[in-house]
Design a protein around this motif. Structure first.
Motif, short mmCIF file in Angstrom:
data_model
loop_
_atom_site.label_atom_id
_atom_site.label_comp_id
_atom_site.label_asym_id
_atom_site.label_seq_id
_atom_site.Cartn_x
_atom_site.Cartn_y
_atom_site.Cartn_z
N ASP A 139 1.28 -0.83 -0.03
CA ASP A 139 0.42 -0.06 0.09
C ASP A 139 0.33 1.31 0.24
N ASN A 140 1.43 0.90 0.64
CA ASN A 140 2.60 2.26 0.99
C ASN A 140 3.37 2.76 -0.35
N ALA A 141 4.37 1.23 -0.83
CA ALA A 141 4.85 1.48 -2.27
C ALA A 141 3.93 2.06 -3.28
N SER A 142 2.47 1.72 -3.34
CA SER A 142 1.66 2.57 -4.28
C SER A 142 0.88 4.13 -3.64
N LYS A 143 1.14 4.31 -2.97
CA LYS A 143 0.52 5.61 -2.28
C LYS A 143 1.83 6.61 -2.31
N TYR A 144 3.02 5.79 -2.02
CA TYR A 144 4.04 6.95 -2.07
C TYR A 144 4.47 7.24 -3.90
N SER A 145 3.75 7.24 -4.88
CA SER A 145 4.42 6.70 -5.97
C SER A 145 3.61 7.51 -7.13
N LYS A 169 9.13 -2.99 -3.62
CA LYS A 169 10.05 -1.57 -4.85
C LYS A 169 9.61 -1.03 -5.50
N ASP A 170 9.80 0.24 -5.18
CA ASP A 170 8.63 1.37 -5.88
C ASP A 170 10.01 2.04 -6.35
N GLU A 171 8.66 2.93 -7.64
CA GLU A 171 9.22 4.12 -8.40
C GLU A 171 8.81 5.67 -7.59
N GLY A 174 10.92 8.61 -2.81
CA GLY A 174 12.34 7.91 -1.80
C GLY A 174 11.81 8.68 -0.82
N ILE A 175 12.75 8.39 0.08
CA ILE A 175 12.82 8.75 1.04
C ILE A 175 14.43 8.92 1.87
N ASN A 176 14.77 10.60 2.01
CA ASN A 176 16.15 10.85 2.79
C ASN A 176 16.29 9.57 3.19
N LYS A 182 14.11 7.13 10.60
CA LYS A 182 12.80 7.92 11.76
C LYS A 182 11.38 7.12 11.17
N ILE A 183 11.32 6.94 10.45
CA ILE A 183 9.66 6.47 9.47
C ILE A 183 9.55 5.45 10.21
N PHE A 184 10.14 4.61 11.15
CA PHE A 184 9.19 3.78 11.63
C PHE A 184 9.07 3.63 12.60
N PHE A 187 3.68 7.52 14.30
CA PHE A 187 3.55 8.77 14.14
C PHE A 187 4.58 9.64 13.73
N SER A 188 5.44 8.95 12.99
CA SER A 188 6.76 9.44 11.98
C SER A 188 6.13 9.49 10.22
N ARG A 189 5.65 10.83 10.17
CA ARG A 189 5.67 11.40 8.83
C ARG A 189 6.93 12.23 7.98
N VAL A 190 7.70 11.71 7.15
CA VAL A 190 8.52 12.65 6.56
C VAL A 190 7.72 14.03 5.76
N ASP A 191 7.80 15.37 6.84
CA ASP A 191 7.69 15.92 6.28
C ASP A 191 8.00 16.70 4.63
N GLN A 199 -2.34 11.59 1.89
CA GLN A 199 -3.10 11.25 3.38
C GLN A 199 -2.70 9.99 4.11
N GLY A 200 -2.00 9.84 5.76
CA GLY A 200 -1.69 8.99 6.35
C GLY A 200 -1.08 9.61 7.72
N ASN A 201 -1.32 8.16 8.45
CA ASN A 201 -1.20 8.59 10.41
C ASN A 201 0.68 8.29 10.35
N GLY A 202 0.90 8.11 9.72
CA GLY A 202 2.73 7.82 10.31
C GLY A 202 2.51 6.17 11.57
N LEU A 203 1.09 5.28 11.50
CA LEU A 203 1.07 4.30 12.61
C LEU A 203 2.06 2.98 11.56
N GLY A 204 1.70 2.63 9.55
CA GLY A 204 1.72 1.83 9.43
C GLY A 204 2.99 1.43 9.47
N LEU A 205 3.73 1.78 9.28
CA LEU A 205 5.45 1.74 9.21
C LEU A 205 5.98 0.43 11.00
N TYR A 206 5.62 1.76 11.13
CA TYR A 206 5.78 1.18 13.63
C TYR A 206 4.98 0.03 13.37
P1 ADP Z 1 1.65 6.49 6.40
O1 ADP Z 1 0.42 6.55 7.13
O2 ADP Z 1 1.54 7.97 6.46
O3 ADP Z 1 2.04 6.30 5.42
P2 ADP Z 1 4.13 4.76 7.82
O4 ADP Z 1 4.10 4.65 8.87
O5 ADP Z 1 3.10 3.75 6.53
O6 ADP Z 1 2.97 6.25 7.53
O7 ADP Z 1 5.15 5.64 6.89
C1 ADP Z 1 6.15 6.45 7.92
C2 ADP Z 1 6.66 7.92 6.91
O8 ADP Z 1 7.37 6.87 5.68
C3 ADP Z 1 4.76 7.46 5.84
O9 ADP Z 1 4.27 8.42 5.28
C4 ADP Z 1 6.21 8.30 4.75
O10 ADP Z 1 6.40 9.94 4.80
C5 ADP Z 1 7.39 7.53 4.52
N1 ADP Z 1 7.05 6.29 3.48
C6 ADP Z 1 6.58 5.33 3.37
N2 ADP Z 1 7.06 3.63 2.78
C7 ADP Z 1 6.93 5.04 1.67
C8 ADP Z 1 7.54 4.87 0.61
N3 ADP Z 1 7.25 3.58 -0.02
N4 ADP Z 1 8.07 5.30 -0.62
C9 ADP Z 1 8.09 6.89 0.55
N5 ADP Z 1 8.49 7.11 1.80
C10 ADP Z 1 7.56 6.12 2.13
#
Ligand code: ADP
Length: 249
Positions: A139-145, A169-171, A174-176, A182-184, A187-191, A199-206
Motif C-alpha cells: 500500500d505504501n509503495a503504491s501511495k508514495y508513487s 520496491k517502488d518507483e 523516495g525517502i531522504n 525515523k519512519i518506523f 506517528f512519524s511522517r516525512v515532512d 493521507q497517512g497517520n505515520g502508524l503503518g510502518l511502526y
Molecule cells: P503513513 O500512514 O504516513 O503512510 P507509515 O508509517 O506507513 O505512515 O510511513 C511513515 C512515513 O514513511 C510516511 O509518512 C512516508 O513519509 C514514508 N514512507 C513510507 N513508505 C514509503 C515509500 N514506499 N516511499 C516513500 N516514502 C515512504
C-alpha cells in the motif's frame, strides 16, 4: 509521577502520545463539523456540485478517522505482551498474491510485478499478521508513487542465512537519508510538500516493524530519488516447525 514531583520518561511518552492522538483526531473532526455546518445552514444557497463536494469531504474525513482508530487499536494490540500469535508453517506465495489483490483494488492504474524464486522454503508466521505486513508495504509503495508506475514484489531465499526475504520496491518519491531512521517510529511522517499531499497517520510502518520483529523477522529499507525498497526477512521453517503447526505464544 516521580518522587521529586517531575514526570518520568514513560509519563512524558504517554502525554506526548495523547497529545498527538488528540491532534490527529481533531483535524478530521473539525473539518467534518465545518462542512456539515455549512450544509445545514446554507443548503439552499449551495449548488448541487458544492453539496456533493462537501459530502465527499465528510466521507473522506470519516474514512480517515476510521483508519486512524483501526491503526490505534492495532498499535495497542501489538504493544501488548498478551497478543496471541498463531504460528503456522506457510507458503508465502498465496499470501503475497492475496495481499497484492487487496491493494490492487484501490490503485487501479499501478502495475504490480511479482517474481518468486523456485522452491521457496516455508516460514513460521501468523498468516493474518504476515498479510498485514505485506499489505502495509505494498500500500505504501503504491501511495508514495505516481499513478501508472510499477511496484515490484520479489520473494527469494538467502542460502547463507537460511532466510526467506520479500522485497517491495517502488518507483516513487523516495525517502531522504535523515528521515530513513525515523519512519518506523510511531506517528512519524516525512515532512515534505510531496508527502503532505498524501493521507497517512505515520502508524503503518511502526505496526509493520513491530509485527515482523514479534515473529522473529527483520525489516530494512533503502531509498534514492528513484524510489524505495523495503525488505522483510524470516528464517526458513525447519521440518520440526512444519510438524508443530498451531503453537500459541
Ligand atoms: P503513513 O500512514 O504516513 O503512510 P507509515 O508509517 O506507513 O505512515 O510511513 C511513515 C512515513 O514513511 C510516511 O509518512 C512516508 O513519509 C514514508 N514512507 C513510507 N513508505 C514509503 C515509500 N514506499 N516511499 C516513500 N516514502 C515512504
Amino acid at each position: 509521577m516521580a518522587e521529586n514531583g517531575k514526570i518520568n520518561e514513560l509519563e512524558q511518552a504517554q502525554l506526548d502520545f495523547i497529545s498527538t492522538v488528540s491532534h490527529e483526531l481533531r483535524t478530521p473532526l473539525t473539518s467534518i463539523r465545518g462542512f456539515a455546518d455549512t450544509l445545514l445552514t446554507s443548503y439552499d444557497r449551495l449548488s448541487v456540485e458544492q453539496r456533493e463536494k462537501f459530502l465527499h469531504i465528510i466521507k473522506d474525513q470519516s474514512n480517515r478517522l476510521i483508519h486512524l482508530v483501526e491503526n490505534l487499536l492495532t498499535v495497542s494490540k501489538v504493544q501488548s505482551d498478551k497478543e496471541l500469535i498463531i504460528y503456522k508453517s506457510v507458503d508465502v506465495i498465496p499470501l503475497i498474491e492475496a495481499s497484492v489483490q487487496m491493494v490492487k483494488n484501490q490503485y487501479k492504474t499501478h502495475k504490480y510485478i511479482t517474481n518468486y524464486a523456485k522452491n521457496l522454503p516455508k516460514i513460521l508466521v501468523d498468516t493474518d499478521k504476515f498479510q498485514q505486513i505485506m499489505i502495509n508495504l505494498i500500500d505504501n509503495a503504491s501511495k508514495y508513487s505516481e499513478e501508472g508506475s510499477s511496484v515490484y514484489i520479489t520473494a527469494g531465499q538467502n542460502f547463507e542465512t537460511n532466510t526467506l526475504f520479500i522485497s517491495v520496491k517502488d518507483e516513487g518519491i523516495g525517502i531522504n537519508e535523515e528521515d530513513i531512521t525515523k519512519i518506523f517510529n510511531k506517528f512519524s511522517r516525512v515532512d515534505s510538500p510531496l508527502t503532505r499531499k498524501i493521507q497517512g497517520n505515520g502508524l503503518g510502518l511502526y505496526i509493520t516493524k513491530t509485527l515482523a520483529e514479534k515473529m522473529n523477522g527483520k525489516i530494512s529499507v533503502t531509498s534514492s530519488n528513484k524510489g524505495s525498497e523495503f525488505v522483510v526477512e524470516f528464517s526458513a521453517a525447519t521440518p520440526e516447525d512444519d510438524a508443530k503447526k498451531n503453537i500459541k505464544e
